[in-house]
Design a protein around this motif. Structure first.
Motif, short mmCIF file in Angstrom:
data_model
loop_
_atom_site.label_atom_id
_atom_site.label_comp_id
_atom_site.label_asym_id
_atom_site.label_seq_id
_atom_site.Cartn_x
_atom_site.Cartn_y
_atom_site.Cartn_z
N PRO A 67 0.80 -1.03 -0.05
CA PRO A 67 0.14 0.08 -0.05
C PRO A 67 0.89 1.08 0.04
O PRO A 67 2.07 1.17 0.31
N THR A 68 0.26 2.24 -0.56
CA THR A 68 0.65 3.84 -0.20
C THR A 68 -0.16 4.45 0.79
O THR A 68 -1.25 4.32 0.81
N PHE A 69 0.59 4.91 1.84
CA PHE A 69 -0.22 5.74 2.98
C PHE A 69 -0.01 7.21 2.76
O PHE A 69 1.11 7.88 2.63
N LEU A 70 -1.15 8.03 2.81
CA LEU A 70 -0.83 9.43 2.70
C LEU A 70 -1.45 9.95 4.32
O LEU A 70 -2.66 9.75 4.64
N TYR A 71 -0.65 10.19 5.13
CA TYR A 71 -0.96 10.53 6.78
C TYR A 71 -1.54 12.19 6.71
O TYR A 71 -0.45 12.80 6.27
N MET A 72 -2.42 12.14 7.36
CA MET A 72 -3.07 13.62 7.27
C MET A 72 -3.57 13.83 8.94
O MET A 72 -3.59 12.78 9.60
N GLY A 73 -3.75 15.22 9.17
CA GLY A 73 -4.22 15.36 10.57
C GLY A 73 -3.27 15.34 11.54
O GLY A 73 -3.45 14.85 12.57
N GLY A 74 -2.13 16.07 11.44
CA GLY A 74 -0.94 15.98 12.30
C GLY A 74 0.22 15.19 11.87
O GLY A 74 0.19 14.56 10.49
N ASP A 75 1.39 15.42 12.59
CA ASP A 75 2.53 14.79 12.10
C ASP A 75 2.84 13.34 12.29
O ASP A 75 2.11 13.06 13.35
N PHE A 76 3.22 12.58 11.49
CA PHE A 76 3.43 11.15 11.57
C PHE A 76 4.30 10.93 12.62
O PHE A 76 5.29 11.72 12.68
N PRO A 77 4.17 10.07 13.44
CA PRO A 77 3.14 8.98 13.82
C PRO A 77 2.13 9.39 14.64
O PRO A 77 1.30 8.40 14.99
N ARG A 78 1.81 10.53 14.82
CA ARG A 78 0.68 10.98 15.73
C ARG A 78 -0.44 11.43 14.91
O ARG A 78 -1.09 12.29 15.27
N HIS A 79 -0.34 11.21 13.77
CA HIS A 79 -1.61 11.73 12.55
C HIS A 79 -3.02 11.08 12.91
O HIS A 79 -3.08 10.09 13.86
N THR A 80 -4.00 11.57 12.52
CA THR A 80 -5.15 11.22 13.06
C THR A 80 -5.97 10.61 11.74
O THR A 80 -7.17 9.99 12.02
N PHE A 81 -5.53 10.73 10.57
CA PHE A 81 -6.31 10.25 9.49
C PHE A 81 -5.30 9.65 8.26
O PHE A 81 -4.17 10.16 8.29
N THR A 82 -5.78 8.76 7.73
CA THR A 82 -4.76 7.97 6.65
C THR A 82 -5.50 7.72 5.67
O THR A 82 -6.56 7.24 5.41
N ALA A 83 -5.24 8.12 4.30
CA ALA A 83 -5.61 7.83 2.89
C ALA A 83 -4.65 6.75 2.38
O ALA A 83 -3.54 6.95 2.63
N ARG A 84 -5.32 5.38 2.35
CA ARG A 84 -4.48 4.25 1.79
C ARG A 84 -5.00 3.84 0.49
O ARG A 84 -5.91 3.54 -0.02
N ILE A 85 -3.89 3.68 -0.32
CA ILE A 85 -4.04 3.23 -1.71
C ILE A 85 -3.46 1.63 -2.03
O ILE A 85 -2.10 1.89 -1.58
N PRO A 86 -4.30 0.92 -2.07
CA PRO A 86 -3.81 -0.48 -2.21
C PRO A 86 -3.01 -0.71 -3.33
O PRO A 86 -2.84 0.12 -4.55
N GLY A 87 -1.68 -1.41 -3.46
CA GLY A 87 -0.85 -1.71 -4.25
C GLY A 87 -1.30 -1.95 -5.74
O GLY A 87 -0.89 -1.52 -6.64
N ALA A 88 -2.51 -2.88 -5.82
CA ALA A 88 -3.09 -2.92 -6.90
C ALA A 88 -3.66 -1.62 -7.73
O ALA A 88 -3.92 -2.00 -8.82
N ASP A 89 -3.93 -0.87 -7.04
CA ASP A 89 -4.55 0.36 -7.52
C ASP A 89 -3.49 1.47 -7.77
O ASP A 89 -3.81 2.69 -8.46
#
Length: 134
Positions: A67-89
């Motif tokens: 997967p590809t992760f787009l971390y939002m809503g604060g600094d990683f690793p204390r973020h509050t939201f993730t947009a996850r793109i599966p590897g197949a897509d």
């Protein structure tokens, strides 16, 4: 029976209209009911539009499903939201999703809870938009 059907149909039409973006005077659309990334966990189990700045983008090529992760809503690793793109897509996204790091985006989809965070699985580029945050 006909009245109940009419009431249900009317409620569906009004509900759908509320989900559509409002039109600006210059004809461009704007998102009126965007959920800030740091508040997205409150909307778990519902469809929505989550917007925020991508603090970190990561292609987890050695993880299951690549997967590809787009971390939002604060600094990683204390973020509050993730947009996850599966590897197949992942191949559908041009340029690569990592190029969104540091940019304001909106993610459209079903908001799910992932431990103490919220997540949307993004399978199409049409569900991910660059945003101009105010």
């Amino acid at each position: 029976m006909k009245i109940a059907t009419l009431v249900t149909l009317s409620a569906a039409i009004v509900g759908a209209a509320l989900l559509l973006p409002a039109e600006r005077a210059n004809g461009q659309s704007q998102i009126t009911d965007a959920i800030p990334a740091d508040k997205a966990v409150r909307f778990a189990g519902r469809d929505g539009i989550v917007c925020g700045k991508v603090g970190k983008a990561r292609f987890a090529e050695n993880s299951e499903g690549t997967p590809t992760f787009l971390y939002m809503g604060g600094d990683f690793p204390r973020h509050t939201f993730t947009a996850r793109i599966p590897g197949a897509d992942r191949g559908k996204f041009k340029p690569a999703p990592e190029s969104l790091e540091g940019k304001d985006i909106c993610v459209i989809g079903s908001i799910q809870r992932d431990s103490s965070r919220a997540e949307i699985v993004v399978t199409s580029p049409s569900n991910l938009k660059l945003a101009s945050m105010r």
